[in-house]
Write a protein that holds these residues in place. Structure first.
Motif, short mmCIF file in Angstrom:
data_model
loop_
_atom_site.label_atom_id
_atom_site.label_comp_id
_atom_site.label_asym_id
_atom_site.label_seq_id
_atom_site.Cartn_x
_atom_site.Cartn_y
_atom_site.Cartn_z
N LYS A 80 1.08 -1.17 -0.12
CA LYS A 80 0.18 -0.01 -0.02
C LYS A 80 0.92 1.39 0.06
O LYS A 80 0.20 2.31 -0.09
CB LYS A 80 -0.97 0.04 1.23
CG LYS A 80 -1.89 -1.22 1.18
CD LYS A 80 -2.80 -1.06 2.23
CE LYS A 80 -3.95 -2.09 2.27
NZ LYS A 80 -4.93 -2.35 3.58
N ASN A 81 2.32 1.25 0.18
CA ASN A 81 3.05 2.15 0.34
C ASN A 81 3.29 2.76 -1.16
O ASN A 81 4.05 2.02 -1.96
CB ASN A 81 4.43 1.99 1.00
CG ASN A 81 5.43 2.94 1.14
OD1 ASN A 81 5.63 3.65 -0.09
ND2 ASN A 81 5.84 2.93 2.25
N LYS A 82 2.89 3.96 -1.35
CA LYS A 82 3.00 4.55 -2.65
C LYS A 82 4.27 4.71 -3.52
O LYS A 82 4.44 4.45 -4.68
CB LYS A 82 2.27 5.94 -2.67
CG LYS A 82 0.94 5.77 -2.65
CD LYS A 82 0.46 7.27 -2.61
CE LYS A 82 -1.16 7.32 -2.22
NZ LYS A 82 -1.71 8.80 -2.30
N LEU A 83 5.20 4.76 -2.61
CA LEU A 83 6.90 4.58 -2.93
C LEU A 83 7.16 3.34 -3.66
O LEU A 83 7.78 3.15 -4.52
CB LEU A 83 7.62 5.42 -1.94
CG LEU A 83 9.30 5.27 -2.25
CD1 LEU A 83 9.43 6.35 -3.58
CD2 LEU A 83 9.96 5.58 -1.06
N LEU A 84 6.84 2.23 -2.73
CA LEU A 84 7.17 0.86 -3.26
C LEU A 84 6.42 0.54 -4.36
O LEU A 84 7.05 0.00 -5.45
CB LEU A 84 7.02 0.02 -1.99
CG LEU A 84 7.69 -0.05 -0.93
CD1 LEU A 84 7.23 -1.24 0.05
CD2 LEU A 84 9.18 -0.17 -1.26
N ARG A 85 5.31 1.00 -4.68
CA ARG A 85 4.29 0.95 -5.98
C ARG A 85 5.08 1.60 -7.03
O ARG A 85 5.16 1.06 -8.25
CB ARG A 85 3.01 1.06 -5.83
CG ARG A 85 2.37 0.26 -4.82
CD ARG A 85 0.81 0.52 -4.54
NE ARG A 85 0.06 0.06 -5.57
CZ ARG A 85 -0.47 -1.08 -5.42
NH1 ARG A 85 -0.59 -1.91 -4.23
NH2 ARG A 85 -1.25 -1.54 -6.50
N LEU A 86 5.73 2.66 -6.87
CA LEU A 86 6.12 3.50 -7.78
C LEU A 86 7.60 2.95 -8.29
O LEU A 86 7.67 2.55 -9.36
CB LEU A 86 6.47 5.11 -7.17
CG LEU A 86 7.35 5.88 -8.41
CD1 LEU A 86 6.42 6.06 -9.52
CD2 LEU A 86 7.59 7.24 -7.63
N ILE A 87 8.52 2.31 -7.32
CA ILE A 87 9.53 1.93 -7.54
C ILE A 87 9.36 0.57 -8.33
O ILE A 87 10.10 0.17 -9.36
CB ILE A 87 10.18 1.26 -6.26
CG1 ILE A 87 10.78 2.52 -5.44
CG2 ILE A 87 11.32 0.30 -6.70
CD1 ILE A 87 11.27 2.34 -4.29
N SER A 91 10.79 -0.14 -11.98
CA SER A 91 11.66 -1.03 -12.22
C SER A 91 11.14 -1.84 -13.68
O SER A 91 12.17 -2.35 -14.43
CB SER A 91 11.50 -2.14 -11.04
OG SER A 91 10.37 -2.69 -10.98
N TYR A 92 10.08 -2.11 -13.85
CA TYR A 92 9.65 -2.50 -15.16
C TYR A 92 9.98 -1.74 -16.35
O TYR A 92 10.18 -2.38 -17.30
CB TYR A 92 8.12 -3.00 -14.85
CG TYR A 92 7.33 -3.58 -16.10
CD1 TYR A 92 8.18 -4.47 -16.83
CD2 TYR A 92 6.15 -3.40 -16.52
CE1 TYR A 92 7.64 -5.22 -17.77
CE2 TYR A 92 5.65 -3.83 -17.76
CZ TYR A 92 6.24 -4.72 -18.23
OH TYR A 92 5.51 -5.52 -19.61
N SER A 93 9.59 -0.52 -15.98
CA SER A 93 10.02 0.44 -17.07
C SER A 93 11.52 0.50 -17.62
O SER A 93 11.66 0.48 -18.92
CB SER A 93 9.53 1.85 -16.91
OG SER A 93 8.21 2.23 -16.72
N VAL A 118 4.45 2.93 -17.35
CA VAL A 118 4.98 1.74 -18.24
C VAL A 118 4.36 2.21 -19.70
O VAL A 118 5.33 1.93 -20.71
CB VAL A 118 4.35 0.50 -17.69
CG1 VAL A 118 4.63 -0.71 -18.89
CG2 VAL A 118 4.81 0.07 -16.50
N ALA A 119 3.26 2.59 -19.93
CA ALA A 119 2.67 2.97 -21.29
C ALA A 119 3.54 4.15 -21.91
O ALA A 119 4.07 4.16 -22.79
CB ALA A 119 1.18 3.38 -21.22
N PHE A 120 3.89 5.01 -20.89
CA PHE A 120 4.60 6.20 -21.11
C PHE A 120 6.27 6.04 -21.77
O PHE A 120 6.62 6.30 -22.70
CB PHE A 120 4.94 7.14 -19.97
CG PHE A 120 5.75 8.26 -20.13
CD1 PHE A 120 5.47 9.47 -21.21
CD2 PHE A 120 7.18 8.19 -19.47
CE1 PHE A 120 6.25 10.46 -21.48
CE2 PHE A 120 7.93 9.44 -19.83
CZ PHE A 120 7.47 10.49 -20.78
N THR A 121 6.61 4.92 -21.05
CA THR A 121 8.12 4.19 -21.33
C THR A 121 7.99 3.70 -22.79
O THR A 121 8.95 3.87 -23.60
CB THR A 121 8.57 3.34 -20.41
OG1 THR A 121 8.67 3.88 -19.05
CG2 THR A 121 9.81 2.74 -20.78
#
Length: 387
Positions: A80-87, A91-93, A118-121
């Motif tokens: 639920k941590n937004k930073l970890l979800r962003l990471i 990472s996939y990007s 991901v779409a942006f990348t």
């Protein structure tokens, strides 16, 4: 044969609507004489942990149903941590960028969105006058994040809006799973090429049976993600169980809360069955009177794929989410509608449903409506002409 690449965050063996949608698209294109390849992260959804069979892998390439599947590294997390979800998204990007450098990319690419980053990348690095980019939009972010309460209108939101617009601007064709999505896109770019691509299922319609009620009660089933957006835990607390029995299939963030609620409140007529495979679920669903499709909030652009899947199974629905999904239930006579967020009205609607309303004749009518109006192959054939 024309080559085509699909970039997605979800793919089997992961479960869920997004995974099924992309798999059927890839399989369908392959049958239309496309050479199909897929880029996806190492399987990790919905647990947020890389599946056991893929642990220790940095990347993995396999041939599945004549489709080349490239599974690449991701820092997996469902925190639920937004930073970890962003990471996790970054990472996939990064892995995608690395893949683009070292591999030949086909002239036609389908990019799943969201996630926006991901779409942006993909759009940023693959845009070219010689390449056709097709953006497959299944949910409107960042608008959906705002309506779910996950985002606030601040600098980050404005940045995501700019990313969203960049993705639309540099895509040659936008696929949207709802008319609301397409209306949103054309409100920004009026001349953009668009195509309504619903999440129709692609399985053989089963032979329907007349099931019996449970102790005279209406057997209601919920099957799917037990997440915040669906609000199944709140639903369990708000339903009137006088004349109903609720059965639940699935997994997600609210699973433990639901199990604890059942254990502590034996008077509630709720049965939790855990998570089963999609094939097993289809067989199980035939045993119920009716299904419920809830959303905690009305989300602009969202049309739950369950509507089309359940219709093919001949399963009448109670829709509790508003928006375009509600209109589909009414237009095609697929079941009943309750006002989004109004649990009192939901209980009133349910109380008026009689088991006699749900006879085999009713179910066959719903299934026939699905066959005539929600046909995967017909829709795919129209899409192929645009590729």
């Amino acid at each position: 044969m024309k080559e085509i690449l699909i970039i997605t965050n979800y793919f089997p063996p992961e479960t869920g609507a997004a995974s099924n949608r992309i798999f059927h698209l890839a399989e369908g294109l392959q049958k239309h004489n496309f050479t199909v390849s897929v880029i996806t992260p190492l399987p990790n959804y919905p647990t947020g942990k890389v599946f056991k069979a893929y642990k220790g892998c940095f990347k993995c390439t396999s041939k599945e149903n004549n489709i080349s599947v490239h599974r690449i590294w991701i820092y997996a997390s469902n925190s639920k941590n937004k930073l970890l979800r962003l990471i996790a998204m970054l990472s996939y990007s990064f892995s995608l960028f690395w893949f683009f450098i070292w591999n030949k990319i086909p002239k036609t690419v389908i990019i799943q969105s969201p996630p926006l980053l991901v779409a942006f990348t993909s759009v940023l690095f693959l845009r070219s006058k010689k390449r056709k980019l097709i953006l497959n939009v299944s949910d409107l972010w960042p608008i959906a994040g705002l309506e779910l309460g996950a985002l606030k209108k601040n600098f980050s939101y404005k940045l995501l809006e700019k990313i969203e617009r960049f993705n639309y601007k540099h895509s040659n064709l936008i696929l949207g799973q709802s008319n609301e999505i397409l209306n949103h896109v054309t409100s920004i770019f009026p001349n953009k090429h668009i195509f309504l691509y619903r999440n129709y299922p692609n399985f053989e319609a089963p032979k329907l049976i007349q099931n019996g009620s449970s102790n005279g009660k209406l057997k209601i089933v919920y099957a799917g993600l037990l997440g915040v957006a669906q609000g199944v835990y709140k639903l369990c607390n708000e339903l009137d169980y006088s004349n109903i029995q609720l059965h639940i299939y699935g997994d997600g963030a609210e699973k433990q809360k639901i199990e604890d609620l059942i254990a502590e409140n034996r008077a509630l007529d709720i049965v939790y069955h855990g998570e089963v495979t999609r094939q097993e679920l289809h067989k199980e669903l035939l045993n119920y009177d009716i299904t419920i499709i809830p959303l905690i909030n009305r989300i602009y652009g969202a049309v739950p794929s369950k509507i089309f899947e359940y219709a093919r199974l001949g399963l009448p629905m109670i829709y509790f989410g508003g928006g375009e999904g509600e209109n589909l239930i009414k237009t095609y006579s697929l079941g009943w509608v309750a006002k989004a967020g109004d649990y009192k009205h939901l209980n009133t609607v349910i109380s008026k449903i009689q088991v006699s309303d749900l006879q085999l004749k009713c179910k066959k009518k719903i299934q026939q409506t699905s066959i005539e109006n929600f046909n995967f192959n017909t829709q795919l054939g129209l899409l192929v002409k645009k590729l």
